[in-house]
Enzyme design. Structure first.
Site, PDB file in Angstrom:
ATOM      1  CE  LYS A  76     -19.158   2.908  -9.418  1.00  0.00           C
ATOM      2  NZ  LYS A  76     -18.275   3.653  -8.470  1.00  0.00           N
ATOM      3  N   GLY A 135     -10.139  -0.623 -13.037  1.00  0.00           N
ATOM      4  CA  GLY A 135     -10.044  -0.882 -11.600  1.00  0.00           C
ATOM      5  C   GLY A 135      -9.257  -2.166 -11.343  1.00  0.00           C
ATOM      6  CB  SER A 136      -8.979  -4.178  -8.281  1.00  0.00           C
ATOM      7  OG  SER A 136     -10.359  -4.410  -8.044  1.00  0.00           O
ATOM      8  N   GLY A 185     -12.970  -6.258 -11.578  1.00  0.00           N
ATOM      9  CA  GLY A 185     -13.116  -6.468 -13.029  1.00  0.00           C
ATOM     10  C   GLY A 185     -13.743  -7.827 -13.342  1.00  0.00           C
ATOM     11  CD  GLU A 225      -7.693  -0.516 -20.504  1.00  0.00           C
ATOM     12  OE1 GLU A 225      -6.567  -0.815 -20.060  1.00  0.00           O
ATOM     13  OE2 GLU A 225      -7.927  -0.422 -21.719  1.00  0.00           O
ATOM     14  CB  CYS A 285      -2.691   0.746 -13.700  1.00  0.00           C
ATOM     15  SG  CYS A 285      -2.708   1.853 -15.124  1.00  0.00           S
ATOM     16  CD  GLU A 289      -2.303  -2.998  -8.908  1.00  0.00           C
ATOM     17  OE1 GLU A 289      -3.422  -3.456  -8.654  1.00  0.00           O
ATOM     18  OE2 GLU A 289      -2.079  -2.234  -9.870  1.00  0.00           O
TER      19      GLU A 289
HETATM   20  P1  NAD Z   1     -11.539  -1.057  -7.471  1.00  0.00           P
HETATM   21  O1  NAD Z   1     -11.635  -2.239  -8.377  1.00  0.00           O
HETATM   22  O2  NAD Z   1     -11.725  -1.271  -6.036  1.00  0.00           O
HETATM   23  O3  NAD Z   1     -12.612   0.053  -7.901  1.00  0.00           O
HETATM   24  C1  NAD Z   1     -12.665   0.556  -9.215  1.00  0.00           C
HETATM   25  C2  NAD Z   1     -14.083   1.006  -9.514  1.00  0.00           C
HETATM   26  O4  NAD Z   1     -14.924  -0.134  -9.528  1.00  0.00           O
HETATM   27  C3  NAD Z   1     -14.687   1.947  -8.485  1.00  0.00           C
HETATM   28  O5  NAD Z   1     -15.476   2.908  -9.151  1.00  0.00           O
HETATM   29  C4  NAD Z   1     -15.542   1.029  -7.625  1.00  0.00           C
HETATM   30  O6  NAD Z   1     -16.622   1.695  -7.009  1.00  0.00           O
HETATM   31  C5  NAD Z   1     -16.042   0.035  -8.652  1.00  0.00           C
HETATM   32  N1  NAD Z   1     -16.377  -1.284  -8.161  1.00  0.00           N
HETATM   33  C6  NAD Z   1     -15.889  -1.938  -7.080  1.00  0.00           C
HETATM   34  N2  NAD Z   1     -16.459  -3.160  -6.986  1.00  0.00           N
HETATM   35  C7  NAD Z   1     -17.308  -3.278  -8.032  1.00  0.00           C
HETATM   36  C8  NAD Z   1     -18.208  -4.307  -8.486  1.00  0.00           C
HETATM   37  N3  NAD Z   1     -18.323  -5.469  -7.825  1.00  0.00           N
HETATM   38  N4  NAD Z   1     -18.918  -4.099  -9.606  1.00  0.00           N
HETATM   39  C9  NAD Z   1     -18.807  -2.924 -10.295  1.00  0.00           C
HETATM   40  N5  NAD Z   1     -18.007  -1.913  -9.898  1.00  0.00           N
HETATM   41  C10 NAD Z   1     -17.261  -2.094  -8.786  1.00  0.00           C
HETATM   42  O7  NAD Z   1     -10.143  -0.373  -7.779  1.00  0.00           O
HETATM   43  P2  NAD Z   1      -9.525   0.938  -7.146  1.00  0.00           P
HETATM   44  O8  NAD Z   1      -8.987   0.645  -5.794  1.00  0.00           O
HETATM   45  O9  NAD Z   1     -10.472   2.050  -7.287  1.00  0.00           O
HETATM   46  O10 NAD Z   1      -8.330   1.239  -8.156  1.00  0.00           O
HETATM   47  C11 NAD Z   1      -7.082   0.621  -8.093  1.00  0.00           C
HETATM   48  C12 NAD Z   1      -6.983  -0.482  -9.119  1.00  0.00           C
HETATM   49  O11 NAD Z   1      -7.286   0.016 -10.434  1.00  0.00           O
HETATM   50  C13 NAD Z   1      -5.580  -1.027  -9.212  1.00  0.00           C
HETATM   51  O12 NAD Z   1      -5.637  -2.417  -9.341  1.00  0.00           O
HETATM   52  C14 NAD Z   1      -5.035  -0.383 -10.484  1.00  0.00           C
HETATM   53  O13 NAD Z   1      -3.972  -1.081 -11.087  1.00  0.00           O
HETATM   54  C15 NAD Z   1      -6.254  -0.387 -11.340  1.00  0.00           C
HETATM   55  N6  NAD Z   1      -6.126   0.576 -12.436  1.00  0.00           N
HETATM   56  C16 NAD Z   1      -5.986   0.109 -13.710  1.00  0.00           C
HETATM   57  C17 NAD Z   1      -5.798   1.001 -14.748  1.00  0.00           C
HETATM   58  C18 NAD Z   1      -5.632   0.546 -16.175  1.00  0.00           C
HETATM   59  O14 NAD Z   1      -5.800   1.363 -17.071  1.00  0.00           O
HETATM   60  N7  NAD Z   1      -5.300  -0.700 -16.432  1.00  0.00           N
HETATM   61  C19 NAD Z   1      -5.754   2.368 -14.480  1.00  0.00           C
HETATM   62  C20 NAD Z   1      -5.900   2.785 -13.158  1.00  0.00           C
HETATM   63  C21 NAD Z   1      -6.093   1.894 -12.135  1.00  0.00           C
END
Ligand code: NAD
Length: 503
Positions: free
Chosen positions: A190, A253-254, A258, A276, A310, A408
């Protein structure tokens, strides 16, 4: 390439005739949810694409059922060499179409096309790297003890799911799908709702690579469903995370989302979880550093992807003896990079817009907050009046509890502080809940290694930054994540050890 906005759920067979009739197989399907979304350009706010299908509970169920059927079928039983052929072909196709696929990221999330295309090349390399692992995961054998021999074999964990952020949609797909598929798992991905369309196009390459090459009904039914790509927001992600028939989930993601994924996984079927997550990475610039190199990494590399990375070192600490000159030169560079904005589809553009209005408002809010928390050196405003561009921004000497220093931001905003001693530098670097990455700039390798050892993070770069080396593990400590992707560690998460005792 045709433009697809439907879900790629790889088991929808519409008509099926054997012998003299050709097969019609629908891998692209409308969502049963009836929900769609539209993507707007962050460059000029125009409509990029609409009617993008959004997966609901029933669609996720179908994708999981397809992946489960495929896992029970041929894919996991193929020899490694046979799976390798498909993965290598997929890599070649990805490389061939990298510019077209990258254009979707440029249009949808504003990633400069030069960056998006080169990330596509990286995705092909990831598939090639893991294609090499298909037949190289070994088992173990232990000496006889009280007449019992032990053999440990590593078996594919089953149906795996990936959920990714938008700042490298295709990269995160590759980092999760390639190792999963290499060891015989089946996969559902997804992508982020902010940039899902490039990912959906990959379905065409999945078909062409030969994931479902079947010659008779049974084989086709067993191979369909090896790779499924859906879209949707956190709701679709939650359905995957809480699904009773998903064995493993890898999330990028965040920290906030996470933690939700970890909770849903624990409350459902205890599926394995790799996280991650975000960062607020430190960079330490010592007085003996190669200043030109440190300036390059603190400006050009930091501003890569408009600071939406990130691992971006958004807390930079400079030895006080070199600080005034360093800050002056960094300011000039940030102001220079401010002139490199332009259409993300223009190969000359270096600094793109932020991904969407929500992220733009979030960053603008931090800029306002920052003005009362620190000294503004440069930037601090929107750039232009169309699109979601922000001036590259430097804040100096933030208060210890400043939000711009602790949280962040995920944009082109850096905070600078000075330090007197190595001990103080390490203490400042570690004073964060995150632990994803860090940089150390020094010409003394003994100092570099000594400091690297003390820094609490999943990775440390000495005299460099934003390094991605596929053969080594990548991931975070503290609240930046659990588990690692990349290298051998990235593949072992998709395997379950089984001990066989023999009398
Ligand atoms: P986000 O957490 O809002 O979303 C990430 C993904 O998770 C999206 O596909 C979203 O639809 C999904 N999501 C949101 N809420 C969810 C839930 N409750 N259950 C399951 N899935 C859910 O993050 P974002 O704004 O898309 O991305 C930015 C964040 O990602 C930043 O914190 C960045 O540091 C992090 N990031 C980390 C890495 C890494 O490798 N460590 C790489 C890239 C981005």
């Amino acid at each position: 390439m045709t433009s697809h906005t439907q879900l790629f759920i790889n088991n929808e067979v519409s008509s099926f005739h054997l012998l003299h009739q050709s097969l019609t197989i629908f891998q692209y399907v409308d969502a049963k949810s009836g929900e769609t979304l539209s993507i707007y350009s962050p460059h000029d706010e125009s409509l990029v694409v609409d009617n993008v299908q959004v997966a609901g509970q029933a669609d996720v169920d179908t994708a999981v059922a397809a992946a489960r059927a495929a896992f029970k079928g041929e894919w996991s039983k193929w020899t490694g060499a046979r799976r390798q052929q498909v993965l290598l072909k997929f890599a070649d196709l990805w490389e061939k179409h990298a510019a077209d696929l990258g254009a979707w990221e440029a249009k949808s999330m504003g990633q400069p096309i030069s960056v998006a295309t080169s990330l596509g090349g990286m995705c092909a390399s990831i598939f090639r790297y893991y294609a090499g692992w298909t037949d190289k995961v070994l088992g173990e054998q232990y000496p006889e003890n009280e007449g019992i021999y032990k053999v440990v074999q590593y078996e594919p964990i089953g149906v795996c799911a990936g959920i990714g952020a938008w700042n490298g949609s295709q990269l995160f797909f590759a980092m999760k799908a390639a190792p999963a598929l290499a060891v015989g798992c089946t996969f559902i991905y997804k992508g982020s709702e902010k940039s899902p369309v490039g990912l959906l196009q990959l379905g065409e390459l999945v078909k062409e690579a030969g994931f479902p090459p079947g010659r008779h009904e049974k084989l086709i039914r067993q191979l369909l469903g090896v790779v499924n790509i859906i879209t949707g927001d956190g709701r679709a992600g939650s359905v995957l995370a809480s699904h009773m028939d998903v064995n493993k989930i890898s999330f990028t993601g965040s920290v906030f989302a996470g933690k939700k994924v970890q909770e849903l996984a624990a409350k459902s079927n205890l599926k394995r979880v790799v996280l991650e997550l975000g960062g607020k990475s430190p960079s330490l610039i010592f007085e003996d550093a190669d200043i030109e190199n440190a300036l390059n990494h603190t400006s050009q590399n930091f501003l890569f992807n408009t600071g939406q990375a990130c691992v971006a070192a958004s807390r930079t600490f400079i030895h006080e003896s070199i600080a005034p000159r360093f800050i002056e030169q960094l300011k000039a560079r940030f102001e220079g990079f401010s002139q490199t904005t332009g259409s993300p589809l223009d190969p000359k553009t270096f600094l793109g817009p932020l991904v969407d209005v929500k992220q733009f408002e979030r960053v603008m809010n931090y800029l306002e907050i920052g003005k009362s928390e620190a000294e503004l050196v440069t930037g601090g405003t929107r750039k232009g009046d169309t699109g979601f561009y922000v001036e590259p921004t430097i804040f100096l000497n933030p208060k210890d509890d400043a939000r711009i220093y602790r949280e962040e931001i995920f944009g082109p905003v850096i905070t600078l502080r000075t330090f007197k001693t190595e001990e103080e530098a390490v203490q400042l670097a570690n004073d964060t809940e995150y632990g994803l990455s860090a940089c150390v700039f020094t010409s003394s390798m003994s100092r570099g290694l000594r400091v690297a050892k003390q820094i609490e993070s999943g990775g440390v770069n000495i005299n460099t930054s934003q390094v991605f080396q596929l053969e080594a593990p990548f991931g975070g400590s503290k609240q930046s994540g659990i588990g690692r992707e990349g290298g051998k560690q990235g593949i072992m998460h998709y395997l379950e050890p089984k001990t066989v005792n023999i009398k």
